[in-house]
Design a protein around this motif. Structure first.
Motif, PDB file in Angstrom:
ATOM      1  N   TYR A  23     -17.732 -17.995 -56.871  1.00 41.08           N
ATOM      2  CA  TYR A  23     -18.354 -18.756 -57.957  1.00 41.08           C
ATOM      3  C   TYR A  23     -18.583 -20.236 -57.613  1.00 41.08           C
ATOM      4  O   TYR A  23     -18.732 -21.059 -58.502  1.00 41.08           O
ATOM      5  CB  TYR A  23     -17.529 -18.660 -59.253  1.00 41.08           C
ATOM      6  CG  TYR A  23     -17.293 -17.240 -59.703  1.00 41.08           C
ATOM      7  CD1 TYR A  23     -18.258 -16.545 -60.427  1.00 41.08           C
ATOM      8  CD2 TYR A  23     -16.099 -16.585 -59.402  1.00 41.08           C
ATOM      9  CE1 TYR A  23     -18.044 -15.237 -60.833  1.00 41.08           C
ATOM     10  CE2 TYR A  23     -15.874 -15.273 -59.803  1.00 41.08           C
ATOM     11  CZ  TYR A  23     -16.858 -14.602 -60.517  1.00 41.08           C
ATOM     12  OH  TYR A  23     -16.641 -13.287 -60.914  1.00 41.08           O
ATOM     13  N   LYS A  24     -18.635 -20.555 -56.327  1.00 36.69           N
ATOM     14  CA  LYS A  24     -18.903 -21.925 -55.908  1.00 36.69           C
ATOM     15  C   LYS A  24     -19.880 -21.915 -54.732  1.00 36.69           C
ATOM     16  O   LYS A  24     -19.943 -20.944 -53.976  1.00 36.69           O
ATOM     17  CB  LYS A  24     -17.610 -22.637 -55.486  1.00 36.69           C
ATOM     18  CG  LYS A  24     -16.624 -22.857 -56.634  1.00 36.69           C
ATOM     19  CD  LYS A  24     -15.361 -23.546 -56.139  1.00 36.69           C
ATOM     20  CE  LYS A  24     -14.376 -23.746 -57.291  1.00 36.69           C
ATOM     21  NZ  LYS A  24     -13.109 -24.375 -56.831  1.00 36.69           N
ATOM     22  N   ILE A  25     -20.626 -23.017 -54.592  1.00 34.22           N
ATOM     23  CA  ILE A  25     -21.497 -23.150 -53.425  1.00 34.22           C
ATOM     24  C   ILE A  25     -20.617 -23.458 -52.225  1.00 34.22           C
ATOM     25  O   ILE A  25     -19.970 -24.493 -52.158  1.00 34.22           O
ATOM     26  CB  ILE A  25     -22.535 -24.270 -53.631  1.00 34.22           C
ATOM     27  CG1 ILE A  25     -23.429 -23.963 -54.834  1.00 34.22           C
ATOM     28  CG2 ILE A  25     -23.385 -24.433 -52.368  1.00 34.22           C
ATOM     29  CD1 ILE A  25     -24.404 -25.078 -55.186  1.00 34.22           C
ATOM     30  N   GLU A  26     -20.566 -22.534 -51.285  1.00 32.82           N
ATOM     31  CA  GLU A  26     -19.760 -22.693 -50.077  1.00 32.82           C
ATOM     32  C   GLU A  26     -20.406 -23.713 -49.149  1.00 32.82           C
ATOM     33  O   GLU A  26     -19.745 -24.601 -48.625  1.00 32.82           O
ATOM     34  CB  GLU A  26     -19.624 -21.334 -49.372  1.00 32.82           C
ATOM     35  CG  GLU A  26     -18.913 -21.365 -48.045  1.00 32.82           C
ATOM     36  CD  GLU A  26     -17.418 -21.152 -48.153  1.00 32.82           C
ATOM     37  OE1 GLU A  26     -16.800 -20.785 -47.155  1.00 32.82           O
ATOM     38  OE2 GLU A  26     -16.861 -21.363 -49.251  1.00 32.82           O
ATOM     39  N   TRP A  27     -21.705 -23.575 -48.941  1.00 34.34           N
ATOM     40  CA  TRP A  27     -22.456 -24.548 -48.155  1.00 34.34           C
ATOM     41  C   TRP A  27     -23.947 -24.352 -48.370  1.00 34.34           C
ATOM     42  O   TRP A  27     -24.389 -23.287 -48.784  1.00 34.34           O
ATOM     43  CB  TRP A  27     -22.126 -24.485 -46.664  1.00 34.34           C
ATOM     44  CG  TRP A  27     -22.314 -23.155 -45.981  1.00 34.34           C
ATOM     45  CD1 TRP A  27     -21.411 -22.140 -45.914  1.00 34.34           C
ATOM     46  CD2 TRP A  27     -23.467 -22.711 -45.251  1.00 34.34           C
ATOM     47  NE1 TRP A  27     -21.927 -21.082 -45.194  1.00 34.34           N
ATOM     48  CE2 TRP A  27     -23.184 -21.411 -44.765  1.00 34.34           C
ATOM     49  CE3 TRP A  27     -24.702 -23.277 -44.949  1.00 34.34           C
ATOM     50  CZ2 TRP A  27     -24.096 -20.669 -44.018  1.00 34.34           C
ATOM     51  CZ3 TRP A  27     -25.623 -22.549 -44.200  1.00 34.34           C
ATOM     52  CH2 TRP A  27     -25.303 -21.265 -43.743  1.00 34.34           C
ATOM     53  N   ALA A  28     -24.701 -25.408 -48.104  1.00 32.75           N
ATOM     54  CA  ALA A  28     -26.160 -25.366 -48.153  1.00 32.75           C
ATOM     55  C   ALA A  28     -26.686 -26.205 -47.005  1.00 32.75           C
ATOM     56  O   ALA A  28     -26.141 -27.279 -46.709  1.00 32.75           O
ATOM     57  CB  ALA A  28     -26.673 -25.901 -49.481  1.00 32.75           C
ATOM     58  N   LYS A  29     -27.728 -25.713 -46.352  1.00 33.97           N
ATOM     59  CA  LYS A  29     -28.199 -26.397 -45.154  1.00 33.97           C
ATOM     60  C   LYS A  29     -29.675 -26.099 -44.916  1.00 33.97           C
ATOM     61  O   LYS A  29     -30.155 -24.997 -45.209  1.00 33.97           O
ATOM     62  CB  LYS A  29     -27.376 -25.946 -43.943  1.00 33.97           C
ATOM     63  CG  LYS A  29     -27.627 -26.749 -42.671  1.00 33.97           C
ATOM     64  CD  LYS A  29     -26.657 -26.338 -41.557  1.00 33.97           C
ATOM     65  CE  LYS A  29     -26.941 -27.112 -40.275  1.00 33.97           C
ATOM     66  NZ  LYS A  29     -26.009 -26.733 -39.183  1.00 33.97           N
ATOM     67  N   GLY A  30     -30.391 -27.103 -44.386  1.00 33.66           N
ATOM     68  CA  GLY A  30     -31.784 -26.933 -44.027  1.00 33.66           C
ATOM     69  C   GLY A  30     -31.979 -26.907 -42.527  1.00 33.66           C
ATOM     70  O   GLY A  30     -31.184 -27.487 -41.770  1.00 33.66           O
ATOM     71  N   TYR A  31     -33.047 -26.233 -42.101  1.00 38.48           N
ATOM     72  CA  TYR A  31     -33.371 -26.115 -40.672  1.00 38.48           C
ATOM     73  C   TYR A  31     -34.870 -26.356 -40.482  1.00 38.48           C
ATOM     74  O   TYR A  31     -35.680 -25.917 -41.295  1.00 38.48           O
ATOM     75  CB  TYR A  31     -33.023 -24.718 -40.150  1.00 38.48           C
ATOM     76  CG  TYR A  31     -31.588 -24.318 -40.343  1.00 38.48           C
ATOM     77  CD1 TYR A  31     -30.649 -24.491 -39.330  1.00 38.48           C
ATOM     78  CD2 TYR A  31     -31.163 -23.755 -41.549  1.00 38.48           C
ATOM     79  CE1 TYR A  31     -29.324 -24.124 -39.509  1.00 38.48           C
ATOM     80  CE2 TYR A  31     -29.838 -23.382 -41.743  1.00 38.48           C
ATOM     81  CZ  TYR A  31     -28.930 -23.570 -40.715  1.00 38.48           C
ATOM     82  OH  TYR A  31     -27.618 -23.204 -40.900  1.00 38.48           O
ATOM     83  N   GLY A  32     -35.212 -27.022 -39.402  1.00 32.93           N
ATOM     84  CA  GLY A  32     -36.618 -27.189 -39.057  1.00 32.93           C
ATOM     85  C   GLY A  32     -37.318 -28.231 -39.903  1.00 32.93           C
ATOM     86  O   GLY A  32     -36.701 -29.180 -40.395  1.00 32.93           O
ATOM     87  N   TRP A  33     -38.637 -28.012 -40.089  1.00 31.46           N
ATOM     88  CA  TRP A  33     -39.485 -29.033 -40.689  1.00 31.46           C
ATOM     89  C   TRP A  33     -39.987 -28.647 -42.074  1.00 31.46           C
ATOM     90  O   TRP A  33     -40.542 -27.579 -42.268  1.00 31.46           O
ATOM     91  CB  TRP A  33     -40.691 -29.301 -39.796  1.00 31.46           C
ATOM     92  CG  TRP A  33     -40.347 -29.733 -38.399  1.00 31.46           C
ATOM     93  CD1 TRP A  33     -40.590 -29.049 -37.250  1.00 31.46           C
ATOM     94  CD2 TRP A  33     -39.692 -30.950 -38.014  1.00 31.46           C
ATOM     95  NE1 TRP A  33     -40.137 -29.756 -36.170  1.00 31.46           N
ATOM     96  CE2 TRP A  33     -39.581 -30.934 -36.610  1.00 31.46           C
ATOM     97  CE3 TRP A  33     -39.201 -32.049 -38.718  1.00 31.46           C
ATOM     98  CZ2 TRP A  33     -38.986 -31.980 -35.900  1.00 31.46           C
ATOM     99  CZ3 TRP A  33     -38.599 -33.091 -38.011  1.00 31.46           C
ATOM    100  CH2 TRP A  33     -38.510 -33.048 -36.620  1.00 31.46           C
ATOM    101  N   ALA A  34     -39.811 -29.577 -43.017  1.00 27.15           N
ATOM    102  CA  ALA A  34     -40.479 -29.448 -44.317  1.00 27.15           C
ATOM    103  C   ALA A  34     -41.967 -29.715 -44.130  1.00 27.15           C
ATOM    104  O   ALA A  34     -42.813 -29.096 -44.778  1.00 27.15           O
ATOM    105  CB  ALA A  34     -39.885 -30.432 -45.317  1.00 27.15           C
ATOM    106  N   ASP A  35     -42.272 -30.632 -43.225  1.00 29.47           N
ATOM    107  CA  ASP A  35     -43.652 -30.897 -42.820  1.00 29.47           C
ATOM    108  C   ASP A  35     -43.642 -31.192 -41.325  1.00 29.47           C
ATOM    109  O   ASP A  35     -43.095 -32.207 -40.890  1.00 29.47           O
ATOM    110  CB  ASP A  35     -44.241 -32.080 -43.595  1.00 29.47           C
ATOM    111  CG  ASP A  35     -45.729 -32.258 -43.324  1.00 29.47           C
ATOM    112  OD1 ASP A  35     -46.076 -32.723 -42.221  1.00 29.47           O
ATOM    113  OD2 ASP A  35     -46.528 -31.921 -44.215  1.00 29.47           O
ATOM    114  N   ALA A  36     -44.224 -30.298 -40.546  1.00 26.15           N
ATOM    115  CA  ALA A  36     -44.151 -30.402 -39.089  1.00 26.15           C
ATOM    116  C   ALA A  36     -44.956 -31.583 -38.565  1.00 26.15           C
ATOM    117  O   ALA A  36     -44.530 -32.271 -37.628  1.00 26.15           O
ATOM    118  CB  ALA A  36     -44.644 -29.105 -38.452  1.00 26.15           C
ATOM    119  N   ALA A  37     -46.128 -31.841 -39.149  1.00 23.55           N
ATOM    120  CA  ALA A  37     -46.973 -32.931 -38.663  1.00 23.55           C
ATOM    121  C   ALA A  37     -46.306 -34.289 -38.881  1.00 23.55           C
ATOM    122  O   ALA A  37     -46.383 -35.177 -38.023  1.00 23.55           O
ATOM    123  CB  ALA A  37     -48.327 -32.895 -39.355  1.00 23.55           C
ATOM    124  N   ALA A  38     -45.653 -34.447 -40.015  1.00 23.52           N
ATOM    125  CA  ALA A  38     -44.991 -35.715 -40.336  1.00 23.52           C
ATOM    126  C   ALA A  38     -43.577 -35.791 -39.775  1.00 23.52           C
ATOM    127  O   ALA A  38     -42.912 -36.821 -39.929  1.00 23.52           O
ATOM    128  CB  ALA A  38     -44.948 -35.910 -41.851  1.00 23.52           C
TER     129      ALA A  38
END
Length: 488
Positions: free
Chosen positions: A76-91
């Motif tokens: 019942y808890k967020i163990e972890w959150a993570k992003g990978y790569g590009w939200a916008d590759a050109a920028a």
């Protein structure tokens, strides 16, 4: 004496703080190791014996996926959150845990919460004719509906027998239709009118069109813009303050929005499409905010929270209606004795999927800014294995066997799956291939002398002989069993 005692208290306090810091460090180290195991343990729905797992970076490159965002829920808890790569590759703008993606059809899950809030507040009877609540437009019943009413439960569970599976959205150069123009399929709407396809209550047939009618019900009952009602009554109370149904998201910082990409890695024109069909496809969110929705649903189901819906209404929302899987804005999956509520999504240039267990407080959310979402199953498999999430690890391991070319040749031919739709089996050397009408050629891999599997999708094919040893049927296992008769 007081000074000595005070000094002693300070020393003791510092010792406790150091102990807590060391403990937290161990927890963080343990968590980091789990994250690394997830990142290095990706496997598909189909594996062959001895196949090594992939890394998340390997698979992003393989699928040409620019950005991925993940959240894991445990107890019942967020163990972890993570992003990978590009939200916008050109920028060169990276994905973070705050990057917003289009949730596509996951929007329907939150819409279900909003509609049932009206039910809980006594403003909507979900079993009554929808036309009792629609004031700005009425559903045009005809002979196809066979004099049966459509109720709100039908809309949310896709059992209304309605047309329009999904929506393509609009570019930033297009004129946007009103909700009524969308329902009528009139210009500038780019989708068909939402009408009866068969009588309501017969079976579940996915319809984004039906969900769009529920959007208008919310607007007609509340006399509020849909996005405003949903933010104030659903998103904000659950802590999803980064999320919005506003289309386009004019009040959101542009740098928080992920750019949509095709499956070849090129950006969608205008960076993303606009979806005035907000209830069906219009939510912008991220895995962290979606995890808050999942956790609140799990706690409300247990009777331990009621930020939006109470326990009784939550159980109603999570109960399949006229179907074993389709509930009110969610689908219920049971695998290995564990039940999950879940939904996936597919907008132009975005794919996403979430699972939340009904018991135990576990879950996962994966979002990508690509038309190719195959990596999502691989990430979910890895998370399920690392965290031992029962019923979510759905990879099957096959052992390949050798089959003599003369045996393979006996399977070559054309098999009729239904009138006008055939499966052609061909051989090249010691390899067998299958091609369905209008589709590409796929490799078949032998798991037995007469049984084969595909590596790209979970499909098995078995060749059946008659009592004289002649191949007469190609049996296809894909969400059931289908026999195709050999015709050539």
């Amino acid at each position: 004496m007081k000074k000595t005692r005070y000094a002693l208290l300070v020393v003791l306090s510092l010792s406790r703080l150091n102990a807590i810091a060391q403990s937290a460090g161990k927890i963080n180290d343990t968590l980091q190791k789990k994250i690394q195991l997830v990142e290095k343990g990706l496997v598909g729905l189909i594996q062959t014996e001895g196949q090594a797992p992939w890394t998340i970076q390997d698979r992003m490159a393989h699928y040409k996926v620019n950005g991925v965002s993940v959240a894991v829920i445990r107890n019942y808890k967020i163990e972890w959150a993570k992003g990978y790569g590009w939200a916008d590759a050109a920028a060169k703008r990276p994905v973070t845990d705050k990057t917003l993606f289009q949730a596509a059809s996951i929007s329907k899950s939150l819409n279900g919460v909003g509609v049932l809030k009206l039910v809980q507040d006594g403003k909507l009877d979900p079993d009554k004719d929808i036309n009792q609540y629609l004031t700005s437009w009425k559903f045009p019943y005809d002979s196809v509906s066979k004099h049966k009413i459509i109720n709100t439960k039908n809309l949310l569970s896709h059992t209304a027998g309605l047309t329009v599976h999904g929506f393509g959205g609009y570019s930033n150069k297009d004129s946007l239709p009103t909700i009524i123009q969308i329902l009528n399929g009139s210009k500038p709407a780019n989708s068909d009118p939402i009408r009866s396809m068969f009588e309501p209550g017969l079976r579940s047939e996915y319809s984004g069109g039906g969900i769009t009618i529920s959007q208008l019900i919310v607007m007609d009952i509340t006399h509020q813009p849909y996005d405003q009602f949903m933010y104030q009554n659903v998103l904000k109370p659950m802590g999803m303050t980064a999320s919005t149904y506003t289309q386009p998201p004019v009040n959101t910082k542009p740098e928080l929005l992920a750019t949509a990409y095709r499956d070849n890695g090129t950006a969608v024109e205008g960076k993303y499409h606009i979806y005035p069909e907000q209830a069906a496809a219009g939510l912008w969110t991220n895995p962290t905010d979606l995890s808050k929705y999942i956790i609140e649903t799990q706690l409300a189901y247990q009777g331990k929270s009621s930020k939006v819906l109470n326990q009784a209404t939550t159980k109603l929302r999570l109960t399949p209606y006229l179907d074993k899987a389709a509930a009110l804005g969610v689908f219920i999956d049971e695998n290995s004795g564990t039940k999950y509520f879940q939904h996936g999504g597919a907008n132009e240039g975005f794919r996403c999927q979430y699972f939340g267990s009904l018991d135990g407080g576990n879950g996962v959310v994966v979002m990508v800014n690509s038309d190719d979402g195959a990596i999502m199953n691989e990430i979910i498999n890895s998370i399920a294995k690392v965290y031992n999430f029962n019923g979510l690890y759905r990879s099957k391991v096959y052992k390949e066997v050798a089959v003599d070319s003369t045996v393979l040749q006996s399977y070559v031919g054309k098999y009729e799956m239904r009138p006008g739709f055939n499966l052609s089996i061909t051989r090249e050397g010691n390899k067998l291939y299958g091609r369905a009408t209008g589709q590409g050629k796929l490799d078949l891999f032998a798991e037995a002398q007469n049984k084969f599997f595909l590596k790209v999708v979970p499909v098995e094919i078995e060749f059946i002989k008659d009592d004289k040893g002649k191949i007469i049927i190609c049996r296809i296992y894909q969400g059931g069993v289908n026999d195709a008769k050999k015709i050539e």
